[in-house]
Design a protein around this motif. Structure first.
Motif, mmCIF file in Angstrom:
data_model
loop_
_atom_site.group_PDB
_atom_site.id
_atom_site.type_symbol
_atom_site.label_atom_id
_atom_site.label_comp_id
_atom_site.label_asym_id
_atom_site.label_seq_id
_atom_site.Cartn_x
_atom_site.Cartn_y
_atom_site.Cartn_z
ATOM 1 N N VAL A 80 -4.230 4.777 -3.122
ATOM 2 C CA VAL A 80 -2.892 4.339 -2.733
ATOM 3 C C VAL A 80 -1.881 4.737 -3.802
ATOM 4 C CG1 VAL A 80 -1.481 2.338 -2.112
ATOM 5 C CG2 VAL A 80 -3.890 2.402 -1.474
ATOM 6 N N PHE A 81 -2.257 4.619 -5.056
ATOM 7 C CA PHE A 81 -1.429 5.026 -6.196
ATOM 8 C C PHE A 81 -0.079 4.304 -6.209
ATOM 9 C CE2 PHE A 81 -4.230 8.586 -5.102
ATOM 10 C CZ PHE A 81 -4.944 8.686 -6.274
ATOM 11 N N ASP A 82 -0.088 3.031 -5.834
ATOM 12 C CA ASP A 82 1.156 2.267 -5.800
ATOM 13 C C ASP A 82 1.667 2.044 -7.215
ATOM 14 O OD1 ASP A 82 3.289 0.788 -4.910
ATOM 15 O OD2 ASP A 82 2.156 -1.084 -4.782
ATOM 16 N N PRO B 258 0.210 2.769 5.316
ATOM 17 C CA PRO B 258 0.589 1.753 4.336
ATOM 18 C C PRO B 258 -0.584 1.331 3.451
ATOM 19 C CG PRO B 258 0.297 0.773 6.501
ATOM 20 C CD PRO B 258 0.168 2.247 6.698
ATOM 21 N N ARG B 259 -0.274 0.477 2.504
ATOM 22 C CA ARG B 259 -1.311 -0.020 1.600
ATOM 23 C C ARG B 259 -2.386 -0.752 2.400
ATOM 24 N NH1 ARG B 259 -0.392 -3.894 -2.011
ATOM 25 N NH2 ARG B 259 1.169 -4.803 -0.673
ATOM 26 N N PRO B 260 -3.667 -0.504 2.103
ATOM 27 C CA PRO B 260 -4.739 -1.220 2.809
ATOM 28 C C PRO B 260 -4.584 -2.731 2.749
ATOM 29 C CG PRO B 260 -5.644 0.621 1.599
ATOM 30 C CD PRO B 260 -4.188 0.546 1.217
ATOM 31 N N ASP C 63 6.823 -3.370 3.582
ATOM 32 C CA ASP C 63 5.828 -3.880 2.641
ATOM 33 C C ASP C 63 6.566 -4.371 1.400
ATOM 34 O OD1 ASP C 63 3.701 -4.466 1.054
ATOM 35 O OD2 ASP C 63 2.801 -2.457 1.100
ATOM 36 N N ALA C 64 6.903 -5.649 1.395
ATOM 37 C CA ALA C 64 7.718 -6.199 0.309
ATOM 38 C C ALA C 64 6.969 -6.237 -1.014
ATOM 39 C CB ALA C 64 8.184 -7.609 0.685
ATOM 40 N N ASP C 65 5.641 -6.068 -0.995
ATOM 41 C CA ASP C 65 4.863 -6.112 -2.228
ATOM 42 C C ASP C 65 4.566 -4.729 -2.803
ATOM 43 O OD1 ASP C 65 4.697 -8.862 -2.403
ATOM 44 O OD2 ASP C 65 2.897 -8.980 -1.167
ATOM 45 N N ALA C 66 4.969 -3.678 -2.119
ATOM 46 C CA ALA C 66 4.733 -2.326 -2.634
ATOM 47 C C ALA C 66 5.618 -2.075 -3.845
ATOM 48 C CB ALA C 66 5.004 -1.295 -1.552
ATOM 49 N N LEU C 67 5.041 -1.617 -4.935
ATOM 50 C CA LEU C 67 5.828 -1.312 -6.133
ATOM 51 C C LEU C 67 6.734 -0.113 -5.906
ATOM 52 C CD1 LEU C 67 3.134 -1.704 -8.934
ATOM 53 C CD2 LEU C 67 5.023 -3.262 -8.441
ATOM 54 N N THR C 68 6.223 0.875 -5.180
ATOM 55 C CA THR C 68 6.976 2.100 -4.924
ATOM 56 C C THR C 68 6.743 2.543 -3.498
ATOM 57 O OG1 THR C 68 5.093 3.327 -5.831
ATOM 58 C CG2 THR C 68 6.977 3.000 -7.277
ATOM 59 N N ILE D 173 15.192 -1.447 1.065
ATOM 60 C CA ILE D 173 15.118 -1.123 -0.359
ATOM 61 C C ILE D 173 13.720 -0.603 -0.651
ATOM 62 C CG2 ILE D 173 15.204 -2.050 -2.698
ATOM 63 C CD1 ILE D 173 17.301 -4.021 -1.764
ATOM 64 N N ASP D 174 13.658 0.559 -1.258
ATOM 65 C CA ASP D 174 12.397 1.227 -1.541
ATOM 66 C C ASP D 174 11.949 0.859 -2.949
ATOM 67 O OD1 ASP D 174 10.241 2.903 -1.522
ATOM 68 O OD2 ASP D 174 11.377 4.764 -1.662
ATOM 69 N N GLY D 175 10.932 0.001 -3.045
ATOM 70 C CA GLY D 175 10.439 -0.423 -4.343
ATOM 71 C C GLY D 175 10.439 -1.933 -4.464
#
Length: 417
Positions: free
Chosen positions: A31-33, A64-66, A87-92, A277-279
């Motif tokens: 995923v490399f988040d 998306p993230r698993p 995905d509000a928890d995705a860092l990037t 918002i991305d991030g």
């Protein structure tokens, strides 16, 4: 860098692109988040080995993230999140990750839409596809990576498979960094109550005190170099510690929209991010950082719509990603970068798309001549350098202006401007 978006069918099968007849691939998967130091070590090793063997440097990126897909399914009777779910928890966002991979020298990124049917495939089947369809000769993984159904394909199992088949090699990267840390089981964001960069609450504790703290907070053992730890630190306003793990400043991106313009009336006009918002937004507060103008957003929006249509109609999209213009704008000496005091606050209303309270992010750009920047309709990036102050309700405009002037001075000091 070539980017290929792939959509599995209902059985979880992917129409992988045909391999090159004369060049093999060095591949990594994940995923490399956040693209933190551990991720950069793995991707960097892929590029290094690819150059040594005249192979393609390939990243298989899940989106998306698993974690989002499996949590949504657990809460919705096995259903998958609909396309466009935030995905509000995705860092990037994916674009931010692609930008870093491009800068590291990756040749091709295969962005696979993660689905439950795809996740149900065994790691043996998946790696067979990598060898037969993607031309993988070497697989590069981090030390504690795992893949396939129920994450059964850990490094030990994959090493055994590689030795038994002889069709690919496994290269394991020591991406553990400085080891492990314990974070509370309840790691929901908590805003600092005092000005200045928050400290590590366990700093200076003896082993006995640390054990007691961990027991009291049900501390979970977590890698220091991990997306989970970065998310926890940002949720506590600990920007400096988060940036150290990321190996770069944490940033969020979005399009500037018209706000309530209260700041302009006080002489502090701000750039307000609207819509998506991305991030990952750090916890509420005032931060020192940078504002970067990434350029008008209209063309990007049109491209996004076309890309979404192509994916819907064809299942596969091939494009060439050229991030040179954005890289130039983000450069330290760029004329599109300004020191900025950044404010993040929470509205009392919930977002229907995320189920969370709506967040507001705005930045006051500190220009040499004090001129206001007209960035409406531009995509901008907020980069975070340090925490300045909790959100405070000031008694009157004079007190607020004095505080804003103080934030400007502190920002100049922290960013070295």
């Amino acid at each position: 860098m070539e980017v290929i978006t792939l959509i599995p069918d209902e059985q979880g099968m992917v129409d992988w692109p045909a391999p090159s007849m004369d060049r093999k691939s060095v591949v990594t998967v994940g995923v490399f988040d956040g693209m933190h130091r551990g991720h950069r070590a793995v991707v960097g090793r892929v590029v290094e080995l690819a150059r040594k063997t005249d192979s393609f440097a390939v990243v298989v990126l899940f989106d998306p993230r698993p974690g989002l897909v499996h949590r949504y399914a657990a809460a919705h009777d096995g259903a998958e999140p609909p396309a466009g779910t935030i995905d509000a928890d995705a860092l990037t966002g994916v674009d931010q990750r692609l930008r870093v991979m491009d800068g590291l020298g990756v040749d091709r990124v295969l962005v696979v839409r993660y689905s439950l049917a795809f996740a149900a495939k065994s790691y043996r089947f998946f790696l067979g596809q990598m060898v037969g369809k993607v031309g993988m000769r070497t697989l590069v993984l981090g030390a504690d990576a795992a893949m396939g159904n129920n994450r059964e394909g850990d490094v030990e199992a994959i090493a055994t498979l590689a030795a038994a088949t002889g069709v690919f090699e496994l290269d394991v990267v020591d991406d553990l960094g400085p080891g492990y840390v314990r974070i509370p089981a309840d790691a929901t964001p908590q805003a600092p109550t005092e000005p200045g960069e928050p400290k590590d609450p366990t700093e200076g504790m003896t082993k006995a005190q640390l054990r007691a703290w961990s027991k009291r907070h049900q501390g979970r053992k977590t890698r220091v170099w991990s997306s989970t730890n970065v998310r926890y630190l940002l949720g506590r306003g600990r920007i400096v510690a988060a940036n150290e793990i990321l190996g770069a400043r944490h940033g969020v991106e979005g399009v500037v929209v018209h706000g309530e313009e209260r700041g302009r009336m006080l002489g502090f006009p701000t750039a307000n991010l609207g819509g998506r918002i991305d991030g990952y937004l750090p916890v509420d507060g005032v931060y020192a950082g940078w504002l970067v103008d990434l350029g008008p957003a209209a063309a990007d929006g049109a491209a996004d719509k076309a890309d979404a249509a192509d994916r819907r109609d064809h299942g596969t999209v091939v494009r060439t990603a050229d991030h040179s213009d954005i890289a130039a704008r983000m450069a330290p000496d760029s004329g599109y970068r300004w020191p900025a005091a950044i404010s993040i606050g929470t509205k009392p209303t919930f977002s229907e798309r995320t189920g969370l309270h709506e967040r507001v992010a705005e930045a006051y750009a500190i220009t040499d001549d004090g001129a206001w920047l007209d960035l409406y309709g531009h995509r901008v990036r907020f980069e975070f350098v340090g925490f300045l102050n909790p959100m405070v309700r000031y008694d009157g405009a004079d007190a607020l202006v004095a505080a804003l002037n103080s934030y400007v001075d502190q920002t100049r000091s922290l960013v070295g401007a």
